[in-house]
Design a protein around this motif. Sequence first.
Motif, PDB file in Angstrom:
ATOM      1  N   PRO A 597      16.653  -8.376 -88.359  1.00  0.00           N
ATOM      2  CA  PRO A 597      16.793  -9.558 -87.504  1.00  0.00           C
ATOM      3  C   PRO A 597      18.008  -9.517 -86.585  1.00  0.00           C
ATOM      4  O   PRO A 597      17.993 -10.109 -85.501  1.00  0.00           O
ATOM      5  N   SER A 598      19.050  -8.810 -86.988  1.00  0.00           N
ATOM      6  CA  SER A 598      20.249  -8.743 -86.149  1.00  0.00           C
ATOM      7  C   SER A 598      20.022  -7.930 -84.881  1.00  0.00           C
ATOM      8  O   SER A 598      20.861  -7.938 -83.967  1.00  0.00           O
ATOM      9  N   ASP A 599      18.896  -7.201 -84.803  1.00  0.00           N
ATOM     10  CA  ASP A 599      18.597  -6.398 -83.611  1.00  0.00           C
ATOM     11  C   ASP A 599      17.903  -7.198 -82.517  1.00  0.00           C
ATOM     12  O   ASP A 599      17.622  -6.663 -81.433  1.00  0.00           O
ATOM     13  N   THR A 600      17.579  -8.456 -82.767  1.00  0.00           N
ATOM     14  CA  THR A 600      16.848  -9.274 -81.795  1.00  0.00           C
ATOM     15  C   THR A 600      17.588  -9.342 -80.460  1.00  0.00           C
ATOM     16  O   THR A 600      18.816  -9.494 -80.417  1.00  0.00           O
ATOM     17  N   ILE A 601      16.848  -9.213 -79.378  1.00  0.00           N
ATOM     18  CA  ILE A 601      17.411  -9.353 -78.037  1.00  0.00           C
ATOM     19  C   ILE A 601      16.649 -10.422 -77.273  1.00  0.00           C
ATOM     20  O   ILE A 601      15.501 -10.748 -77.603  1.00  0.00           O
ATOM     21  N   VAL A 602      17.299 -10.980 -76.255  1.00  0.00           N
ATOM     22  CA  VAL A 602      16.687 -11.973 -75.371  1.00  0.00           C
ATOM     23  C   VAL A 602      16.612 -11.370 -73.973  1.00  0.00           C
ATOM     24  O   VAL A 602      17.602 -10.826 -73.469  1.00  0.00           O
ATOM     25  N   VAL A 603      15.436 -11.439 -73.357  1.00  0.00           N
ATOM     26  CA  VAL A 603      15.203 -10.901 -72.017  1.00  0.00           C
ATOM     27  C   VAL A 603      14.988 -12.063 -71.059  1.00  0.00           C
ATOM     28  O   VAL A 603      14.166 -12.947 -71.323  1.00  0.00           O
ATOM     29  N   VAL A 604      15.725 -12.065 -69.963  1.00  0.00           N
ATOM     30  CA  VAL A 604      15.602 -13.104 -68.941  1.00  0.00           C
ATOM     31  C   VAL A 604      15.311 -12.422 -67.611  1.00  0.00           C
ATOM     32  O   VAL A 604      16.073 -11.553 -67.168  1.00  0.00           O
ATOM     33  N   LEU A 605      14.213 -12.803 -66.964  1.00  0.00           N
ATOM     34  CA  LEU A 605      13.801 -12.207 -65.693  1.00  0.00           C
ATOM     35  C   LEU A 605      13.783 -13.275 -64.610  1.00  0.00           C
ATOM     36  O   LEU A 605      13.170 -14.337 -64.782  1.00  0.00           O
ATOM     37  N   ASN A 606      14.428 -12.985 -63.500  1.00  0.00           N
ATOM     38  CA  ASN A 606      14.434 -13.874 -62.335  1.00  0.00           C
ATOM     39  C   ASN A 606      13.647 -13.189 -61.225  1.00  0.00           C
ATOM     40  O   ASN A 606      14.106 -12.200 -60.652  1.00  0.00           O
ATOM     41  N   MET A 607      12.470 -13.730 -60.900  1.00  0.00           N
ATOM     42  CA  MET A 607      11.572 -13.091 -59.948  1.00  0.00           C
ATOM     43  C   MET A 607      11.827 -13.515 -58.501  1.00  0.00           C
ATOM     44  O   MET A 607      11.029 -13.215 -57.620  1.00  0.00           O
ATOM     45  N   GLU A 626      26.042 -11.406 -75.576  1.00  0.00           N
ATOM     46  CA  GLU A 626      26.578 -10.629 -74.464  1.00  0.00           C
ATOM     47  C   GLU A 626      25.472  -9.844 -73.780  1.00  0.00           C
ATOM     48  O   GLU A 626      24.422  -9.564 -74.365  1.00  0.00           O
ATOM     49  N   GLU A 627      25.725  -9.514 -72.524  1.00  0.00           N
ATOM     50  CA  GLU A 627      24.778  -8.676 -71.787  1.00  0.00           C
ATOM     51  C   GLU A 627      24.876  -7.234 -72.279  1.00  0.00           C
ATOM     52  O   GLU A 627      25.962  -6.676 -72.380  1.00  0.00           O
ATOM     53  N   VAL A 628      23.722  -6.647 -72.579  1.00  0.00           N
ATOM     54  CA  VAL A 628      23.695  -5.215 -72.881  1.00  0.00           C
ATOM     55  C   VAL A 628      23.009  -4.437 -71.758  1.00  0.00           C
ATOM     56  O   VAL A 628      23.040  -3.201 -71.741  1.00  0.00           O
ATOM     57  N   PHE A 629      22.383  -5.174 -70.835  1.00  0.00           N
ATOM     58  CA  PHE A 629      21.793  -4.548 -69.646  1.00  0.00           C
ATOM     59  C   PHE A 629      21.650  -5.615 -68.577  1.00  0.00           C
ATOM     60  O   PHE A 629      21.289  -6.761 -68.865  1.00  0.00           O
ATOM     61  N   ASN A 630      21.911  -5.221 -67.322  1.00  0.00           N
ATOM     62  CA  ASN A 630      21.773  -6.121 -66.180  1.00  0.00           C
ATOM     63  C   ASN A 630      21.348  -5.287 -64.985  1.00  0.00           C
ATOM     64  O   ASN A 630      22.103  -4.434 -64.508  1.00  0.00           O
ATOM     65  N   SER A 631      20.126  -5.481 -64.490  1.00  0.00           N
ATOM     66  CA  SER A 631      19.619  -4.646 -63.398  1.00  0.00           C
ATOM     67  C   SER A 631      20.306  -4.933 -62.071  1.00  0.00           C
ATOM     68  O   SER A 631      20.106  -4.202 -61.093  1.00  0.00           O
ATOM     69  N   ASP A 632      21.132  -6.000 -62.024  1.00  0.00           N
ATOM     70  CA  ASP A 632      21.850  -6.345 -60.797  1.00  0.00           C
ATOM     71  C   ASP A 632      23.255  -5.741 -60.773  1.00  0.00           C
ATOM     72  O   ASP A 632      24.059  -6.059 -59.890  1.00  0.00           O
ATOM     73  N   SER A 633      23.561  -4.871 -61.677  1.00  0.00           N
ATOM     74  CA  SER A 633      24.884  -4.253 -61.713  1.00  0.00           C
ATOM     75  C   SER A 633      25.169  -3.505 -60.409  1.00  0.00           C
ATOM     76  O   SER A 633      24.271  -2.893 -59.806  1.00  0.00           O
ATOM     77  N   THR A 634      26.434  -3.537 -59.994  1.00  0.00           N
ATOM     78  CA  THR A 634      26.805  -2.801 -58.792  1.00  0.00           C
ATOM     79  C   THR A 634      26.616  -1.300 -58.983  1.00  0.00           C
ATOM     80  O   THR A 634      26.434  -0.559 -58.012  1.00  0.00           O
ATOM     81  N   ALA A 635      26.632  -0.843 -60.235  1.00  0.00           N
ATOM     82  CA  ALA A 635      26.388   0.579 -60.505  1.00  0.00           C
ATOM     83  C   ALA A 635      24.965   0.978 -60.139  1.00  0.00           C
ATOM     84  O   ALA A 635      24.678   2.161 -59.962  1.00  0.00           O
ATOM     85  N   TYR A 636      24.077  -0.020 -60.022  1.00  0.00           N
ATOM     86  CA  TYR A 636      22.681   0.240 -59.686  1.00  0.00           C
ATOM     87  C   TYR A 636      22.359  -0.194 -58.252  1.00  0.00           C
ATOM     88  O   TYR A 636      21.191  -0.351 -57.906  1.00  0.00           O
ATOM     89  N   PHE A 637      23.378  -0.436 -57.427  1.00  0.00           N
ATOM     90  CA  PHE A 637      23.214  -0.917 -56.060  1.00  0.00           C
ATOM     91  C   PHE A 637      22.849  -2.404 -56.041  1.00  0.00           C
ATOM     92  O   PHE A 637      22.303  -2.919 -55.083  1.00  0.00           O
ATOM     93  N   GLY A 638      23.160  -3.107 -57.137  1.00  0.00           N
ATOM     94  CA  GLY A 638      22.921  -4.543 -57.202  1.00  0.00           C
ATOM     95  C   GLY A 638      24.085  -5.334 -56.632  1.00  0.00           C
ATOM     96  O   GLY A 638      25.093  -4.774 -56.173  1.00  0.00           O
ATOM     97  N   ALA A 669      16.399  -9.959 -60.648  1.00  0.00           N
ATOM     98  CA  ALA A 669      16.996  -9.103 -61.669  1.00  0.00           C
ATOM     99  C   ALA A 669      16.548  -9.513 -63.060  1.00  0.00           C
ATOM    100  O   ALA A 669      16.047 -10.622 -63.279  1.00  0.00           O
ATOM    101  N   GLY A 670      16.758  -8.597 -63.988  1.00  0.00           N
ATOM    102  CA  GLY A 670      16.523  -8.870 -65.396  1.00  0.00           C
ATOM    103  C   GLY A 670      17.770  -8.569 -66.185  1.00  0.00           C
ATOM    104  O   GLY A 670      18.492  -7.602 -65.896  1.00  0.00           O
ATOM    105  N   ILE A 671      18.045  -9.405 -67.169  1.00  0.00           N
ATOM    106  CA  ILE A 671      19.177  -9.157 -68.056  1.00  0.00           C
ATOM    107  C   ILE A 671      18.687  -9.139 -69.494  1.00  0.00           C
ATOM    108  O   ILE A 671      17.681  -9.771 -69.838  1.00  0.00           O
ATOM    109  N   VAL A 672      19.392  -8.379 -70.314  1.00  0.00           N
ATOM    110  CA  VAL A 672      19.094  -8.288 -71.739  1.00  0.00           C
ATOM    111  C   VAL A 672      20.336  -8.761 -72.487  1.00  0.00           C
ATOM    112  O   VAL A 672      21.440  -8.236 -72.274  1.00  0.00           O
ATOM    113  N   LEU A 673      20.156  -9.772 -73.349  1.00  0.00           N
ATOM    114  CA  LEU A 673      21.258 -10.343 -74.117  1.00  0.00           C
ATOM    115  C   LEU A 673      21.088 -10.018 -75.591  1.00  0.00           C
ATOM    116  O   LEU A 673      19.958 -10.000 -76.106  1.00  0.00           O
TER     117      LEU A 673
END
Length: 677
Positions: A597-607, A626-638, A669-673
């Motif tokens: 259960p501690s591995d559960t993540i929340v995904v939020v997508l803004n279309m 906390e965010e573990v992934f964010n597709s809007d990161s500047t490292a990804y040209f976001g 973008a999509g974020i993973v918490l």
Amino acid sequence: MAKSTKTKKEVVAEPSVPKKTRKKAEPVVEAAETAEIAVELKNVEEYSLFSEFDIYLFKSGKHYKLYEKLGSHVVEFKGVIGTYFAVWAPNARFVSVIGNFNGWNRGSHPLSARWDGSGIWEGFIPNIGRGEVYKYFIHSNNHGQDLEKADPFALWCEVAPKTASVVWDTWYEWQDEAWMRDRRKNNALNAPMSVYEVHLGSWMRDPADPERFLNYREIADAMVPYVKEMGFTHVEFMPIMEAPYPPSWGYQITGYFSCASRMGAPQDLMYLIEKLHEAGVGVLMDWVPSHFPGDAYGLYNFDGTHLYEHADPRKGYHPDWKSYIFNYGRNEVRSFLISNALFWLERYHADGLRVDAVASMLYLDYSRKHGEWIPNEFGGRENLEAISLLREMNEAVYKEFPDVQTIAEESTAFPGVSRPVYLGGLGFGMKWMMGWMNDTLKYFEKDPMYRRWHQDQITFSLVYAFSENFMLPLSHDEVVYGKGSLIGKMPGDDWQRFANLRLLFTYMYTHPGTKLVFMGGEFGQEREWNFQQSLDWHLLNHGSHQGMKACMKALNQTLRSQPALHDYNFSPEGFEWIDAQDRDNSIVIYMRKGINPSDTIVVVLNMTPTPQYQYRIGVPAAGSWEEVFNSDSTAYFGSGVSNATPIEAEPIKWHGREQSALITIPPLAGIVLKRKG
């Protein structure tokens, strides 16, 4: 495990079949030119690789290793090294081997017909071996047709446009023991699986000569470090069997047991696979049991009759591809096909087969109008013989290789494609999720301002997501024939197109199921795929494409590192909606859950391109997130909109949950918490 899959020299015992039971080929063409050759051919009548049990299995449709018997094999017989030839041609009156070694003389090296009614012709020719070019000359009982045919079981072929077979072997000193020993866990249904689909002829060409194909070893030097860097778990090769018509992309096969000769020899392809395995990357192969082309030297009309294909064009001719459909009810053809599936798994260490065009096999009326097809014995449209073959193939594969996967490209709602045969299914490990692919691409092609009216299109797949073991494909079929590239489908200006593509892949990677991405999509290939050219690697000189590549690399790493994204690949236990109803803002929120259960993540997508600040979402537990992934990161040209500090859950009921939190949702973008600690 054994280092090799075939010994360098096969030593075969003399069979017990009396010489008098052999039927000598009728001399309907020129007789042997020398007494020496006649003596050699007399010796051939004492020789065979086939036992009576082999013949029984072959005629019963149960011989799954025919490649060990039919075809050409360099062997030693009575102290002489030569090549044994065996070919199935039951309607032939005369069969001989022709090649450079005899000046293509049709009469100098005849084969003998077996006495047992198997239709197999065989013989031993001394002093020829590896590298010899040959065909079979067949004089048919059917109107006396004279045919020159490539060997259906040839292990290698001449480079097109030449069409002869080549005597070869599949001996290789494999060095991938570590991978083969542990691949069960890498191919397991609960393992992270992201597949990089590749057309070897156009992934990369020679930079100094764009017309030249790289050979398998050159491809290994370039591809292996790239795929390893990107973090894909598997590659999938579009068909690499011999298919001389380039526009077919390999799907019109003439040499089912031969690798594509224009890129090298069998051992060169084995080297590529071995290097991928050493890098921790699995290899899936496209396999095409659905149809074959009508080339004069190929399987069609092989012995002057419809031997491999069904004789009735309503069952034996494919109107879409102008090709021929195997006769799935003929036992010897079933042995041929199942043997071919096992061949690539055994001899080439393939880790799975993606079976092409399964839907066309399952239905007798596939792509046919009324009156153009024949119902089955019960009056239905299902092809019972093809269904039986697929079930038997899967049973044979998983019995011999329980640590591989078979994957069906099946576009209909045929039930139980990825369910076990003993439960009435077809027995595949996975099935392509074509409905998800169609709905998702249609949704993402829409301008974000209109997406609010199409929310159901992006959420509908979860209604049936667990009815099969689904693989989510964004394959080559979606970037050809005027469909444009993936990045070309995305609406908006240049920044929005890349943001949309990163969002699409984020949605894909967090959706239940395994993943497949066609080459070029991972860095935003701009133009539609062209099989005659290399991918546009120069695009990686631009920040937007570099960012897309970095995003895909991060998604692969996230898939591997977050058990919630793969523990329950195909089970509803691993998914739960938080909110799919915010149509006005085109926001989608869901959970992915792991065994722990501690591995559960929340995904939020803004279309939409509108960032959302102080947006409250329900979360499954109290504490810091906390965010573990964010597709809007500047490292990804976001744009870099993010939740920079830990997000504290509050005891405020929201989305039907006891805890909630205020978050920032970046644009397109999509974020993973994930909960800290």
